[in-house]
Design a protein around this motif. Structure first.
Motif: not given
Length: 407
Positions: A211-214, A265-270, A359-363, A391-392
């Motif tokens: 997520g977010g490029g991570w 979770l969307e893929l990064p647009k790059n 462990e975050m589970t979400g996005t 944080a990601a």
């Protein structure tokens, strides 16, 4: 209207951040280090009292079998349910990160919107034991101890073997070792079946979208899932930290054959993503966020799903319900009373940085922080592990919002 939507998504993002949790690579039950398999070690003395050393370097002693347990992270909750100890849980992250657990209704939620423990709620649950993921910082653990609580803080899971070990250790601490050993052995057998099935296959290049490029390095439990499934992590040698962003130009150079991502979770647009072989050939594997990002027994599910996508012919005859399982450890013999550090850092105390570790589970968002020795550790929220994405998640959602607003 746009501003209100931004505020709402940011709030949801912080909520997801709390989902990731980390685990203990070594277990007193197995008497093994972070890289050692838990199952198959010497027999274990399952009696109480028991003393183990946790990630904060503290010797934690349990004089008798705990009957009331608070789990401060989703992966710990997943493990308690897997070993049949859910009836002992009197406090947990009771939210989207654990929504898949039957019977969680009515159990008090003991974390805030950022998935951090709320001391008052934990104290009010009057637990005999608190199981804390490594994302819970040492000062928080110390504060809970000063309130009179017994707290075990897990180390970060780096491999699937660490997940086996964490499962057994959890069982040892809560008085359910034989059940935990059985779950660990079953998981080990299933993982081995997948590994053997794809062993002779040519690895496929994989980009994991945290997520977010991570993304993640190979030396994470998610990285281990990718390699075990017959994938080649394109982030290898390209990240300074275990959880970090991978620039678009580097993705473009590596050109992944497949992209691993999670639901919602969307893929990064790059350019790196858009022009990849994975996108051009629609080779994208989408798995359950909780089962991939929470370091726990259910890691086997996304592992099998990824392996089947990368190597369908090799996996065609693999039935995880019918595989050879190692003999589980039994409750006999002597057990070391201290968890060996095996030369690795035992104080994974992530700082409060936005992160996206399992462990975050979400996005996701931007996952990493450093422990006291400068070692990068996901600041997640529990498997998951990881392994749920803290944080990601925040970084990912906020980044997406900023992009949309610029448009």
């Amino acid at each position: 209207m746009r501003e209100s939507r931004v505020s709402l998504v940011v709030a949801l993002a912080f909520a997801v951040v709390a989902v990731f949790g980390a685990v203990a690579p070594a277990t007193a039950a197995a008497g093994a280090g972070a890289d050692a398999d838990a199952a198959g070690a010497a027999p274990v003395d399952c009696s109480f009292p028991v003393t183990v050393t946790d990630a904060s370097g503290t010797e934690v002693t349990l004089s008798e079998t705990p009957e009331r347990v608070v789990v401060a992270g989703p992966s710990a909750a997943q493990t308690m349910w897997a070993i049949g100890a859910q009836e002992k849980v009197v406090g947990m992250p009771n939210n989207y990160a654990t929504a898949y657990l039957d019977g969680r209704e009515g159990i008090p939620n003991v974390v805030n919107a950022r998935m951090q423990p709320v001391q008052e709620k934990i104290v009010n649950a009057t637990p005999d034991l608190v199981l804390a993921p490594n994302v819970v910082q040492n000062d928080t653990v110390e504060s809970l101890r000063n309130a009179g609580l017994t707290v075990y803080r897990f180390r970060e899971a780096i491999t699937l073997s660490d997940v086996y070990a964490k499962t057994e250790l959890t069982g040892r601490l809560v008085g359910e070792f034989e059940a935990a050993a059985g779950v660990s052995a079953e998981m080990e057998g299933q993982v081995s079946a997948v590994r053997e099935a794809v062993a002779d296959e040519e690895p496929k290049k994989v980009f994991y979208n945290l997520g977010g490029g991570w993304t993640v390095r190979p030396d994470t439990f998610i990285g281990d899932i990718i390699s075990t499934a017959g994938g080649e992590n394109i982030a290898e040698g390209r990240l300074d930290r275990r959880y970090a962003p991978l620039p678009s130009e580097e993705i473009l150079v590596e050109d992944p054959d497949w992209i691993l991502t999670t639901h919602g979770l969307e893929l990064p647009k790059n350019t790196g993503i858009n022009e990849s072989t994975a996108v051009e050939q629609d080779q994208i594997v989408t798995v359950d966020t909780n089962f991939l990002n929470q370091p726990g027994p259910r890691n086997v599910e996304p592992l099998a799903q990824l392996a089947s996508a990368l190597h369908p012919e090799a996996m065609a005859d693999v039935n995880l319900d019918d595989v050879s399982t190692p003999e589980p450890e039994q409750c006999t013999g002597a057990m070391a009373t201290e968890t060996p550090s095996n030369g690795t850092d035992t104080t994974d105390a992530p700082t409060a940085t936005p992160t996206a570790t399992p462990e975050m589970t979400g996005t996701v968002g931007s996952p990493t922080s450093q422990d006291a020795n400068g070692t990068d550790t996901p600041t997640t929220g529990d498997g998951g592990p990881g392994f749920t994405v803290t944080a990601a998640l925040v970084a990912a959602l906020v980044g997406t919002l900023l992009v949309r607003r610029r448009r």
